[in-house]
Design a protein around this motif. Structure first.
Motif, PDB file in Angstrom:
ATOM      1  N   PHE A 111      -9.385   1.444  -8.879  1.00 16.59           N
ATOM      2  CA  PHE A 111      -8.308   0.751  -9.574  1.00 16.59           C
ATOM      3  C   PHE A 111      -8.666  -0.719  -9.699  1.00 16.59           C
ATOM      4  O   PHE A 111      -9.556  -1.228  -9.024  1.00 16.59           O
ATOM      5  CB  PHE A 111      -6.974   0.930  -8.839  1.00 16.59           C
ATOM      6  CG  PHE A 111      -6.956   0.352  -7.460  1.00 16.59           C
ATOM      7  CD1 PHE A 111      -6.556  -0.959  -7.231  1.00 16.59           C
ATOM      8  CD2 PHE A 111      -7.341   1.112  -6.362  1.00 16.59           C
ATOM      9  CE1 PHE A 111      -6.550  -1.496  -5.951  1.00 16.59           C
ATOM     10  CE2 PHE A 111      -7.330   0.591  -5.087  1.00 16.59           C
ATOM     11  CZ  PHE A 111      -6.936  -0.720  -4.883  1.00 16.59           C
ATOM     12  N   MET A 143      -0.770  -1.722 -11.978  1.00 18.91           N
ATOM     13  CA  MET A 143      -2.201  -1.549 -11.721  1.00 18.91           C
ATOM     14  C   MET A 143      -2.800  -0.692 -12.821  1.00 18.91           C
ATOM     15  O   MET A 143      -2.089  -0.036 -13.579  1.00 18.91           O
ATOM     16  CB  MET A 143      -2.471  -0.926 -10.356  1.00 18.91           C
ATOM     17  CG  MET A 143      -2.218   0.533 -10.231  1.00 18.91           C
ATOM     18  SD  MET A 143      -2.852   1.167  -8.673  1.00 18.91           S
ATOM     19  CE  MET A 143      -1.965   2.705  -8.579  1.00 18.91           C
ATOM     20  N   LEU A 196      -5.609   2.355 -13.164  1.00 16.91           N
ATOM     21  CA  LEU A 196      -6.270   3.372 -12.353  1.00 16.91           C
ATOM     22  C   LEU A 196      -7.183   4.214 -13.229  1.00 16.91           C
ATOM     23  O   LEU A 196      -6.790   4.616 -14.326  1.00 16.91           O
ATOM     24  CB  LEU A 196      -5.202   4.273 -11.715  1.00 16.91           C
ATOM     25  CG  LEU A 196      -5.668   5.431 -10.853  1.00 16.91           C
ATOM     26  CD1 LEU A 196      -6.081   4.911  -9.488  1.00 16.91           C
ATOM     27  CD2 LEU A 196      -4.546   6.445 -10.700  1.00 16.91           C
ATOM     28  N   SER A 217       3.519   5.791  -5.566  1.00 25.18           N
ATOM     29  CA  SER A 217       3.260   5.864  -7.009  1.00 25.18           C
ATOM     30  C   SER A 217       2.221   6.930  -7.317  1.00 25.18           C
ATOM     31  O   SER A 217       2.348   7.684  -8.290  1.00 25.18           O
ATOM     32  CB  SER A 217       2.802   4.503  -7.537  1.00 25.18           C
ATOM     33  OG  SER A 217       3.812   3.539  -7.334  1.00 25.18           O
ATOM     34  N   TRP A 262       0.836  -1.207   0.000  1.00 21.76           N
ATOM     35  CA  TRP A 262       0.000   0.000   0.000  1.00 21.76           C
ATOM     36  C   TRP A 262       0.869   1.255   0.000  1.00 21.76           C
ATOM     37  O   TRP A 262       0.501   2.275  -0.588  1.00 21.76           O
ATOM     38  CB  TRP A 262      -0.952  -0.002   1.183  1.00 21.76           C
ATOM     39  CG  TRP A 262      -1.923  -1.133   1.106  1.00 21.76           C
ATOM     40  CD1 TRP A 262      -2.001  -2.219   1.935  1.00 21.76           C
ATOM     41  CD2 TRP A 262      -2.933  -1.329   0.107  1.00 21.76           C
ATOM     42  NE1 TRP A 262      -2.996  -3.061   1.516  1.00 21.76           N
ATOM     43  CE2 TRP A 262      -3.591  -2.541   0.398  1.00 21.76           C
ATOM     44  CE3 TRP A 262      -3.350  -0.602  -0.999  1.00 21.76           C
ATOM     45  CZ2 TRP A 262      -4.633  -3.037  -0.384  1.00 21.76           C
ATOM     46  CZ3 TRP A 262      -4.385  -1.089  -1.778  1.00 21.76           C
ATOM     47  CH2 TRP A 262      -5.016  -2.290  -1.459  1.00 21.76           C
ATOM     48  N   TRP A 283       1.407  -6.690  -6.799  1.00 16.17           N
ATOM     49  CA  TRP A 283       2.698  -6.406  -6.197  1.00 16.17           C
ATOM     50  C   TRP A 283       3.630  -7.512  -6.657  1.00 16.17           C
ATOM     51  O   TRP A 283       3.533  -8.659  -6.226  1.00 16.17           O
ATOM     52  CB  TRP A 283       2.582  -6.330  -4.681  1.00 16.17           C
ATOM     53  CG  TRP A 283       1.770  -5.156  -4.237  1.00 16.17           C
ATOM     54  CD1 TRP A 283       1.950  -3.860  -4.600  1.00 16.17           C
ATOM     55  CD2 TRP A 283       0.639  -5.163  -3.360  1.00 16.17           C
ATOM     56  NE1 TRP A 283       1.000  -3.059  -4.005  1.00 16.17           N
ATOM     57  CE2 TRP A 283       0.187  -3.835  -3.230  1.00 16.17           C
ATOM     58  CE3 TRP A 283      -0.030  -6.153  -2.646  1.00 16.17           C
ATOM     59  CZ2 TRP A 283      -0.891  -3.479  -2.437  1.00 16.17           C
ATOM     60  CZ3 TRP A 283      -1.096  -5.793  -1.857  1.00 16.17           C
ATOM     61  CH2 TRP A 283      -1.526  -4.475  -1.753  1.00 16.17           C
ATOM     62  N   MET A 292       5.307  -3.177  -8.985  1.00 17.59           N
ATOM     63  CA  MET A 292       3.858  -3.001  -8.923  1.00 17.59           C
ATOM     64  C   MET A 292       3.304  -2.651 -10.296  1.00 17.59           C
ATOM     65  O   MET A 292       3.914  -1.885 -11.040  1.00 17.59           O
ATOM     66  CB  MET A 292       3.486  -1.884  -7.938  1.00 17.59           C
ATOM     67  CG  MET A 292       1.996  -1.760  -7.668  1.00 17.59           C
ATOM     68  SD  MET A 292       1.561  -0.256  -6.759  1.00 17.59           S
ATOM     69  CE  MET A 292       1.585   0.939  -8.095  1.00 17.59           C
ATOM     70  N   LEU A 306      -4.424  -4.675  -9.534  1.00 17.95           N
ATOM     71  CA  LEU A 306      -3.262  -4.318  -8.725  1.00 17.95           C
ATOM     72  C   LEU A 306      -2.445  -5.576  -8.460  1.00 17.95           C
ATOM     73  O   LEU A 306      -2.974  -6.581  -7.995  1.00 17.95           O
ATOM     74  CB  LEU A 306      -3.713  -3.700  -7.401  1.00 17.95           C
ATOM     75  CG  LEU A 306      -2.619  -3.473  -6.358  1.00 17.95           C
ATOM     76  CD1 LEU A 306      -1.591  -2.463  -6.852  1.00 17.95           C
ATOM     77  CD2 LEU A 306      -3.239  -3.006  -5.057  1.00 17.95           C
ATOM     78  N   THR A 316       3.810   1.397  -1.488  1.00 18.48           N
ATOM     79  CA  THR A 316       4.265   1.476  -2.879  1.00 18.48           C
ATOM     80  C   THR A 316       3.196   2.151  -3.738  1.00 18.48           C
ATOM     81  O   THR A 316       3.491   3.017  -4.564  1.00 18.48           O
ATOM     82  CB  THR A 316       4.594   0.069  -3.417  1.00 18.48           C
ATOM     83  OG1 THR A 316       5.579  -0.526  -2.578  1.00 18.48           O
ATOM     84  CG2 THR A 316       5.102   0.130  -4.847  1.00 18.48           C
ATOM     85  N   GLY A 317       1.938   1.772  -3.519  1.00 22.12           N
ATOM     86  CA  GLY A 317       0.835   2.406  -4.242  1.00 22.12           C
ATOM     87  C   GLY A 317       0.730   3.886  -3.928  1.00 22.12           C
ATOM     88  O   GLY A 317       0.535   4.705  -4.831  1.00 22.12           O
TER      89      GLY A 317
END
Length: 159
Positions: free
Chosen positions: A91, A144, A146, A71, A65, A96, A142, A94, A67-68
């Motif tokens: 999002f 994802m 978004l 980002s 989280w 990792w 990571m 996701l 790292t998110g």
């Protein structure tokens, strides 16, 4: 009517599928990892060096989280601060991929994957961004997708 707060920012009409945003880089320190973990994700492998060494991760690692969040901060600094963004819509996908360890440097790109006008609210467009975040060793950490709501400059045209 033009919004005076966002009039000089990029609007939905200014964005293009395939545009790549360089998010820059950020270094992740031991203190960043443990302070985030104490407040938001207090697992031992984010807080305690010995417990982290004995874990699957093999050392003190950042919360995914975090790292998110890092980002997203890079996205705001490099892109959204100059866009008539009205907030995130969520999002998906996701993942990792590898842990972010003490003193790792992470960064990457966000690529505009989709653009669509809201069918029910023509003043809004939806931009979908694909994130690819990696570390200084070229390992992915990571990914994802978004979605973000963006103001349209000309809602009356529907284009």
């Amino acid at each position: 009517m033009t919004n005076p707060v966002t009039k000089d920012r990029r609007h939905f009409e200014d964005l293009a599928i395939g545009e790549v945003i360089d998010l820059g880089r950020t270094s992740v320190s031991r203190e960043m990892i443990t302070s985030f973990a104490r407040e938001f994700d207090p697992f031992p492998f984010h807080l305690d060096e010995e417990a982290a060494k004995a874990s699957l991760l093999g050392g003190l690692a950042s919360s995914g989280w975090q790292t998110g969040a890092l980002s997203l901060r890079m996205l705001v600094d490099r892109f959204l601060a100059n866009v008539a963004s009205c907030g995130g819509l969520g999002f998906r996908n996701l993942k990792w991929k590898n842990p972010v360890m003490v003193d790792d440097i992470i960064g990457g790109t966000a690529t505009i994957a989709e653009l669509r006008r809201s069918a029910s609210h023509p003043q809004w467009g939806i931009v979908t961004l694909d994130f690819a975040i990696g570390n200084q060793h070229g390992k992915p950490v990571m990914t994802m997708r978004l979605a973000n709501l963006v103001e349209c400059r000309h809602p009356e045209t529907g284009v």
